[in-house]
Design a protein around this motif. Structure first.
Motif, PDB file in Angstrom:
ATOM      1  N   LYS A   1       6.662  25.182  66.807  1.00  0.00           N
ATOM      2  CA  LYS A   1       7.918  24.580  66.322  1.00  0.00           C
ATOM      3  C   LYS A   1       8.663  23.892  67.464  1.00  0.00           C
ATOM      4  N   GLU A   2       8.509  24.416  68.684  1.00  0.00           N
ATOM      5  CA  GLU A   2       9.125  23.797  69.868  1.00  0.00           C
ATOM      6  C   GLU A   2       8.678  22.348  70.020  1.00  0.00           C
ATOM      7  N   LEU A   3       7.418  22.073  69.671  1.00  0.00           N
ATOM      8  CA  LEU A   3       6.866  20.730  69.829  1.00  0.00           C
ATOM      9  C   LEU A   3       7.466  19.709  68.856  1.00  0.00           C
ATOM     10  N   LEU A   4       8.214  20.200  67.868  1.00  0.00           N
ATOM     11  CA  LEU A   4       8.820  19.308  66.883  1.00  0.00           C
ATOM     12  C   LEU A   4      10.140  18.727  67.365  1.00  0.00           C
ATOM     13  N   LYS A   5      10.734  19.365  68.379  1.00  0.00           N
ATOM     14  CA  LYS A   5      12.010  18.888  68.895  1.00  0.00           C
ATOM     15  C   LYS A   5      11.824  17.506  69.502  1.00  0.00           C
ATOM     16  N   GLU A   6      12.822  16.660  69.339  1.00  0.00           N
ATOM     17  CA  GLU A   6      12.704  15.267  69.778  1.00  0.00           C
ATOM     18  C   GLU A   6      12.321  15.148  71.247  1.00  0.00           C
TER      19      GLU A   6
ATOM     20  N   TYR B   1       5.578  15.233  59.138  1.00  0.00           N
ATOM     21  CA  TYR B   1       4.261  14.835  59.652  1.00  0.00           C
ATOM     22  C   TYR B   1       3.881  15.709  60.842  1.00  0.00           C
ATOM     23  N   LEU B   2       4.787  15.825  61.794  1.00  0.00           N
ATOM     24  CA  LEU B   2       4.502  16.625  62.987  1.00  0.00           C
ATOM     25  C   LEU B   2       4.361  18.107  62.647  1.00  0.00           C
ATOM     26  N   GLU B   3       5.237  18.592  61.785  1.00  0.00           N
ATOM     27  CA  GLU B   3       5.179  20.005  61.404  1.00  0.00           C
ATOM     28  C   GLU B   3       3.865  20.331  60.701  1.00  0.00           C
TER      29      GLU B   3
ATOM     30  N   GLY C   1       1.755  23.122  62.935  1.00  0.00           N
ATOM     31  CA  GLY C   1       1.812  24.494  62.454  1.00  0.00           C
ATOM     32  C   GLY C   1       3.222  25.034  62.521  1.00  0.00           C
ATOM     33  N   SER C   2       3.352  26.325  62.233  1.00  0.00           N
ATOM     34  CA  SER C   2       4.694  26.879  62.077  1.00  0.00           C
ATOM     35  C   SER C   2       5.029  28.045  63.012  1.00  0.00           C
ATOM     36  N   SER C   3       4.175  28.331  63.991  1.00  0.00           N
ATOM     37  CA  SER C   3       4.538  29.404  64.928  1.00  0.00           C
ATOM     38  C   SER C   3       5.725  28.944  65.768  1.00  0.00           C
TER      39      SER C   3
END
Length: 198
Positions: free
Chosen positions: A160-165, A148-150, A154-156
């Motif tokens: 991607k850093e924002l996906l870390k818990e 959901y978050l990804e 996006g995938s830059s």
């Protein structure tokens, strides 16, 4: 406000609790205010490792609060926790709502911003397709929340850093709805009010 120290299973639990308490009570908790249990086993033995913290908190007038997943059997988990709580003197709450079986991800999959409901419609179709094939296991709820978050970030590399818990922003209203009147959050709000209001 009563002085409190939380004990939670993992980084995602801590970040969610920090953001939720900031949104609801305008209180910013530090990492020192929320200890990590680094998972929890069936008999909750990891709580024994925190017994010194519980004793120190009790002696200094700080309320210890344990928040962990109910997992597959909320009643059994509640019974075990009640025994530990009586011995070590702490209060506790079970994700998702202190009544039903589930986990933090059970909460998160119900508090997404409804303008993103189509993602979850697509995800259900994906799960149904995997189940229908008879060959695959459906991904767990952690994978669903990550996807959901990804899909929205996006995938830059920086996105991607924002996906870390530890980097997740539960205050982002484009992603999450922290309205305490939602059924999955209501019991938690009632529970936390005892410590943050008054």
């Amino acid at each position: 406000m009563i002085a409190v120290q939380f004990f939670v299973e993992g980084i995602s639990d801590r970040k969610f609790l920090q953001d939720l308490i900031k949104a609801w009570y305008k209180v910013e908790l530090t990492e020192a205010d929320i200890n990590l249990l680094n998972g929890i086993d069936v008999r909750l033995e990891k709580l024994r490792l925190s017994r010194m913290n519980f004793a120190q908190n009790r002696d200094s007038g700080v309320r210890s609060i344990v928040i962990v997943d109910a997992d597959q059997d909320a009643d059994a988990r509640k019974e075990i926790l009640a025994g530990w709580a009586a011995e070590f003197i702490f209060d506790f709450y079970l994700w998702p709502n202190h009544t039903d079986s589930g986990d933090l991800e059970s909460v998160l999959e119900k508090i997404y911003n409804t303008s993103n409901h189509d993602f979850f419609d697509c995800w259900r179709g994906y799960e149904n397709c995997l189940l229908a094939s008879g060959k695959y296991t459906t991904p767990n709820r952690k994978a669903k929340i990550f996807a959901y978050l990804e899909s929205l970030h996006g995938s830059s590399k920086s996105q991607k850093e924002l996906l870390k818990e530890e980097k997740r922003d539960f205050l982002n209203e484009k992603l999450w709805n922290l309205d305490a009147s939602q059924p999955v959050l209501y019991n938690l709000k009632v529970f936390l009010d005892r410590y943050f209001i008054g």
